[in-house]
Design an enzyme around this catalytic site. Structure first.
Site, PDB file in Angstrom:
ATOM      1  N   ASP A  13      39.121  43.967  44.650  1.00 27.85           N
ATOM      2  CA  ASP A  13      40.510  44.184  44.222  1.00 27.85           C
ATOM      3  C   ASP A  13      40.993  43.148  43.210  1.00 27.85           C
ATOM      4  OD1 ASP A  13      40.558  46.321  45.995  1.00 27.85           O
ATOM      5  OD2 ASP A  13      41.272  45.054  47.645  1.00 27.85           O
ATOM      6  N   LYS A  16      39.714  45.042  38.611  1.00 31.64           N
ATOM      7  CA  LYS A  16      38.610  45.565  37.805  1.00 31.64           C
ATOM      8  C   LYS A  16      39.017  46.855  37.089  1.00 31.64           C
ATOM      9  CE  LYS A  16      36.027  45.766  41.463  1.00 31.64           C
ATOM     10  NZ  LYS A  16      36.906  45.134  42.443  1.00 31.64           N
ATOM     11  N   GLY A  17      39.719  47.751  37.831  1.00 35.17           N
ATOM     12  CA  GLY A  17      40.108  49.038  37.251  1.00 35.17           C
ATOM     13  C   GLY A  17      40.901  48.857  35.972  1.00 35.17           C
ATOM     14  N   ASN A  38      34.823  53.716  49.179  1.00 36.68           N
ATOM     15  CA  ASN A  38      35.480  52.524  49.749  1.00 36.68           C
ATOM     16  C   ASN A  38      36.265  51.797  48.647  1.00 36.68           C
ATOM     17  OD1 ASN A  38      33.037  51.897  48.487  1.00 36.68           O
ATOM     18  ND2 ASN A  38      32.470  50.269  49.911  1.00 36.68           N
ATOM     19  N   GLY A  40      38.790  51.233  45.430  1.00 33.78           N
ATOM     20  CA  GLY A  40      40.054  51.787  44.945  1.00 33.78           C
ATOM     21  C   GLY A  40      40.424  51.016  43.693  1.00 33.78           C
ATOM     22  N   HIS A  41      40.293  51.663  42.537  1.00 32.60           N
ATOM     23  CA  HIS A  41      40.536  50.995  41.249  1.00 32.60           C
ATOM     24  C   HIS A  41      41.805  51.573  40.637  1.00 32.60           C
ATOM     25  CE1 HIS A  41      35.944  50.024  40.977  1.00 32.60           C
ATOM     26  NE2 HIS A  41      36.540  49.460  42.011  1.00 32.60           N
ATOM     27  N   ARG A 144      14.960  55.393  54.784  1.00 33.41           N
ATOM     28  CA  ARG A 144      14.287  56.526  54.139  1.00 33.41           C
ATOM     29  C   ARG A 144      14.500  57.851  54.859  1.00 33.41           C
ATOM     30  NH1 ARG A 144       9.087  53.163  54.489  1.00 33.41           N
ATOM     31  NH2 ARG A 144      10.316  52.673  56.325  1.00 33.41           N
ATOM     32  N   GLN A 224      33.830  46.629  44.460  1.00 26.89           N
ATOM     33  CA  GLN A 224      33.908  45.553  45.440  1.00 26.89           C
ATOM     34  C   GLN A 224      33.858  44.193  44.712  1.00 26.89           C
ATOM     35  OE1 GLN A 224      31.637  48.427  46.334  1.00 26.89           O
ATOM     36  NE2 GLN A 224      33.546  49.165  47.138  1.00 26.89           N
TER      37      GLN A 224
HETATM   38  P1  GDP Z   1      40.200  46.722  41.676  1.00 29.27           P
HETATM   39  O1  GDP Z   1      39.717  47.303  42.950  1.00 29.27           O
HETATM   40  O2  GDP Z   1      39.498  45.470  41.315  1.00 29.27           O
HETATM   41  O3  GDP Z   1      40.220  47.716  40.560  1.00 29.27           O
HETATM   42  O4  GDP Z   1      41.725  46.297  41.932  1.00 29.27           O
HETATM   43  P2  GDP Z   1      42.848  47.174  42.698  1.00 29.27           P
HETATM   44  O5  GDP Z   1      43.287  48.260  41.802  1.00 29.27           O
HETATM   45  O6  GDP Z   1      42.382  47.543  44.055  1.00 29.27           O
HETATM   46  O7  GDP Z   1      43.967  46.064  42.901  1.00 29.27           O
HETATM   47  C1  GDP Z   1      44.466  45.360  41.841  1.00 29.27           C
HETATM   48  C2  GDP Z   1      45.996  45.586  41.793  1.00 29.27           C
HETATM   49  O8  GDP Z   1      46.536  44.680  40.881  1.00 29.27           O
HETATM   50  C3  GDP Z   1      46.385  46.967  41.301  1.00 29.27           C
HETATM   51  O9  GDP Z   1      47.549  47.357  41.952  1.00 29.27           O
HETATM   52  C4  GDP Z   1      46.629  46.763  39.815  1.00 29.27           C
HETATM   53  O10 GDP Z   1      47.539  47.701  39.260  1.00 29.27           O
HETATM   54  C5  GDP Z   1      47.218  45.392  39.841  1.00 29.27           C
HETATM   55  N1  GDP Z   1      47.042  44.567  38.642  1.00 29.27           N
HETATM   56  C6  GDP Z   1      45.928  44.358  37.888  1.00 29.27           C
HETATM   57  N2  GDP Z   1      46.158  43.376  36.988  1.00 29.27           N
HETATM   58  C7  GDP Z   1      47.435  42.968  37.185  1.00 29.27           C
HETATM   59  C8  GDP Z   1      48.242  41.952  36.605  1.00 29.27           C
HETATM   60  O11 GDP Z   1      47.825  41.205  35.737  1.00 29.27           O
HETATM   61  N3  GDP Z   1      49.508  41.816  37.101  1.00 29.27           N
HETATM   62  C9  GDP Z   1      50.009  42.619  38.074  1.00 29.27           C
HETATM   63  N4  GDP Z   1      51.251  42.447  38.464  1.00 29.27           N
HETATM   64  N5  GDP Z   1      49.255  43.566  38.652  1.00 29.27           N
HETATM   65  C10 GDP Z   1      47.991  43.725  38.225  1.00 29.27           C
HETATM   66  P1  IMO Z   2      37.206  47.565  45.187  1.00 30.09           P
HETATM   67  O1  IMO Z   2      36.130  48.200  44.342  1.00 30.09           O
HETATM   68  C1  IMO Z   2      38.215  45.195  48.661  1.00 30.09           C
HETATM   69  C2  IMO Z   2      35.713  45.661  52.222  1.00 30.09           C
HETATM   70  C3  IMO Z   2      36.350  46.293  53.435  1.00 30.09           C
HETATM   71  C4  IMO Z   2      35.613  45.551  54.527  1.00 30.09           C
HETATM   72  C5  IMO Z   2      34.201  45.429  53.945  1.00 30.09           C
HETATM   73  C6  IMO Z   2      33.246  46.503  54.427  1.00 30.09           C
HETATM   74  O2  IMO Z   2      38.484  48.319  45.205  1.00 30.09           O
HETATM   75  O3  IMO Z   2      37.360  46.123  44.858  1.00 30.09           O
HETATM   76  P2  IMO Z   2      32.978  49.092  53.835  1.00 30.09           P
HETATM   77  O4  IMO Z   2      33.908  50.237  54.043  1.00 30.09           O
HETATM   78  O5  IMO Z   2      32.545  48.895  52.435  1.00 30.09           O
HETATM   79  O6  IMO Z   2      31.817  49.121  54.786  1.00 30.09           O
HETATM   80  O7  IMO Z   2      33.836  47.789  54.267  1.00 30.09           O
HETATM   81  O8  IMO Z   2      34.347  45.511  52.547  1.00 30.09           O
HETATM   82  N1  IMO Z   2      35.788  46.461  50.973  1.00 30.09           N
HETATM   83  C7  IMO Z   2      36.619  46.177  49.958  1.00 30.09           C
HETATM   84  N2  IMO Z   2      37.563  45.224  49.831  1.00 30.09           N
HETATM   85  N3  IMO Z   2      37.956  46.009  47.632  1.00 30.09           N
HETATM   86  C8  IMO Z   2      36.997  46.958  47.726  1.00 30.09           C
HETATM   87  O9  IMO Z   2      36.633  47.715  46.679  1.00 30.09           O
HETATM   88  C9  IMO Z   2      36.293  47.102  48.946  1.00 30.09           C
HETATM   89  N4  IMO Z   2      35.322  47.913  49.381  1.00 30.09           N
HETATM   90  C10 IMO Z   2      35.013  47.505  50.619  1.00 30.09           C
HETATM   91  O10 IMO Z   2      37.735  46.071  53.477  1.00 30.09           O
HETATM   92  O11 IMO Z   2      36.121  44.254  54.653  1.00 30.09           O
HETATM   93 MG    MG Z   3      40.442  47.931  44.790  1.00 28.99          MG
END
Ligand code: GDP
Ligand code: IMO
Ligand code: MG
Length: 423
Positions: A13, A16-17, A38, A40-41, A144, A224
């Protein structure tokens, strides 16, 4: 832009997205190489919010080709749902802009059920998984006994394989005291999904090889984060895939000598969702960010645990990923903080350590050694040029890059595309 591997350098989180969406402008192809739904971007385009789980974030830019690589574990029903959800938002997903690897492994309902059952049995030691069946699916791959997309779309082979796998897994579920799953229901749902996905399925390794030969720019979308990596993370509090840079090669079939650069994405602080050690976790930082309505999981909606930036961890991430460049996101999250802390070492068992311990129980006992930085205490959200950031902010960000050991090239001060600066 050449071939770029983008990885999360913390616990997932990192934003990256958003960074993928920005960098996609300069790439022709975007490839997901590990994990499943798993992930969420989140990407904002204007006021519209998109959350991608299986489909690369590059799909939001017209004319780009997205690939779900062989290293991904794919829930076909969820993928069809994601394609339909994007179509509803006006994003075209066709076999021209999405290719799915024939050798990606398929997630079945028993994987999700087993994921949940194992968590219940672990009790207070649970991992806090997303319950998407990720661990059991990678487990079957390694043992496997998994089914791949190529099996799913084969109408003669699939029913027989499904029957055999379901029989065994229903025995396991019964032994765990869980309800067995219904064969006809799964066959119907998976056949429907297979019929929808068949036109998207391709030999993506050959496709990517041809693209590299003609010099196409490819972006490898990490999912992740480094400390959720099956080998390099805080085992067993990890996911089940290779989330670090090497996973981009094995998960796509593009060899290491075709890769040009590794970009690590980091938040200007730390978050983690799920269980496991997090040395810099801090209630004040959590309250601050949650109070702003931030740091709730994009996949499960769980509140993320928050803390100060941990440079012991990010230095390790730079090492195992070979990070060349850093994208620092969510800088605006610290806009109101008077004094910002950064972990520069750990104290454990009377010693000071500079490396992240491999034993999670030792890591859980680590006390951070903090260096303090003066905050900037003004909003950065509308700043569009590096030179216009407050001096304390620039000093903080350059210090994070120096402590991590890579070059800072991207700074993000908000979720939107426009809230991005290049150094
Ligand atoms: P990812 O899994 O790495 O793609 O990240 P997520 O989308 O799960 O979580 C990142 C959160 O931070 C999302 O709600 C984005 O919209 C938000 N985000 C990313 N960059 C910034 C930033 O520079 N500032 C703010 N306020 N939000 C950001
Ligand atoms: P993105 O791509 C944050 C965490 C889960 C749990 C552990 C194992 O959005 O950054 P799983 O369901 O993969 O077996 O869970 O990994 N986890 C993440 N935490 N961002 C993610 O993806 C994650 N994908 C899995 O919360 O701790
Ligand atoms: Mg995420």
């Amino acid at each position: 832009m050449a071939n770029v591997i983008l990885v999360g350098a913390q616990w997932g989180d990192e934003g990256k997205g958003k960074i993928i969406d920005v960098l996609t402008e300069q790439s022709e192809i975007v490839v997901r190489t590990a994990g499943g739904n798993n992930a969420g971007h989140t990407v904002y385009i204007g006021r519209d919010k998109y959350v991608l789980h299986l489909i690369p974030s590059g799909i939001l830019r017209p004319g780009k080709v997205c690939v779900i690589g062989n290293g991904v574990v794919l829930d076909p029903v969820a993928l069809v749902g994601e394609i339909d959800g994007l179509e509803k938002l006006g994003v075209k997903v066709t076999p021209d802009n999405l290719r799915v690897s024939e050798t990606a492994h398929v997630v079945f309902p028993w994987h999700r059920e087993l994921d949940g059952q194992r968590e219940v049995r672990k009790g207070t030691n649970k991992i806090g998984t997303t319950k998407r069946g990720i661990g059991p699916t990678y487990g079957d791959k390694a043992a496997r006994v998994g089914l791949r997309v190529i099996d799913l779309i084969n109408p003669t082979r699939f029913p027989a394989k499904l029957k055999e796998r379901l029989e065994e897994n229903n025995e396991v579920l019964r032994a765990l005291g869980a309800q067995p799953l219904d064969h006809d229901e799964i066959l119907a749902a998976y056949t429907r999904a297979a019929d929808r996905l068949r036109p998207y399925v391709a030999n993506t390794v050959v496709h990517l090889h041809e693209a590299t030969r003609r010099g196409a720019n490819i972006l490898f979308e990490g999912a992740q984060g480094t400390f959720l990596d099956i080998d390099h993370g805080t085992y067993p509090y990890v996911t089940s895939s290779s989330t670090t840079a090497g996973g981009a090669c094995t998960g796509s079939g593009v060899p290491p000598n075709r890769m040009d650069k590794v970009v690590g994405v980091l938040k200007a602080y730390t978050t983690r969702v799920g269980e496991g050690p997090l040395p810099t976790e801090n209630a004040g930082v959590s309250d601050l960010l949650h109070g702003m309505g931030r740091e709730f999981g994009a996949t499960t909606g769980r509140a993320r645990r928050c803390g100060w930036f941990d440079s012991v961890a990010t230095r390790h991430a730079a090492m195992v990923n070979g990070i060349d460049e850093l994208a620092l996101t969510n800088v605006d999250g610290l806009d109101t903080v008077k004094t910002i802390r950064v972990c520069v070492a750990y104290r454990v068992d009377g010693r000071t350590v500079q490396h992240i311990p491999n034993d999670w129980e030792v890591l859980a006992r680590c006390e951070p050694v903090y260096q303090e930085f003066p905050g900037w205490e003004v909003s950065t959200e509308t700043v569009t040029r590096w030179e216009d950031l407050p001096v304390n902010c620039r000093h903080y960000l350059l210090s994070l890059a120096q402590l991590t050991g890579a070059r800072l090239t991207i700074v993000s001060v908000g979720p939107a595309r426009e809230q991005t600066m290049f150094l």
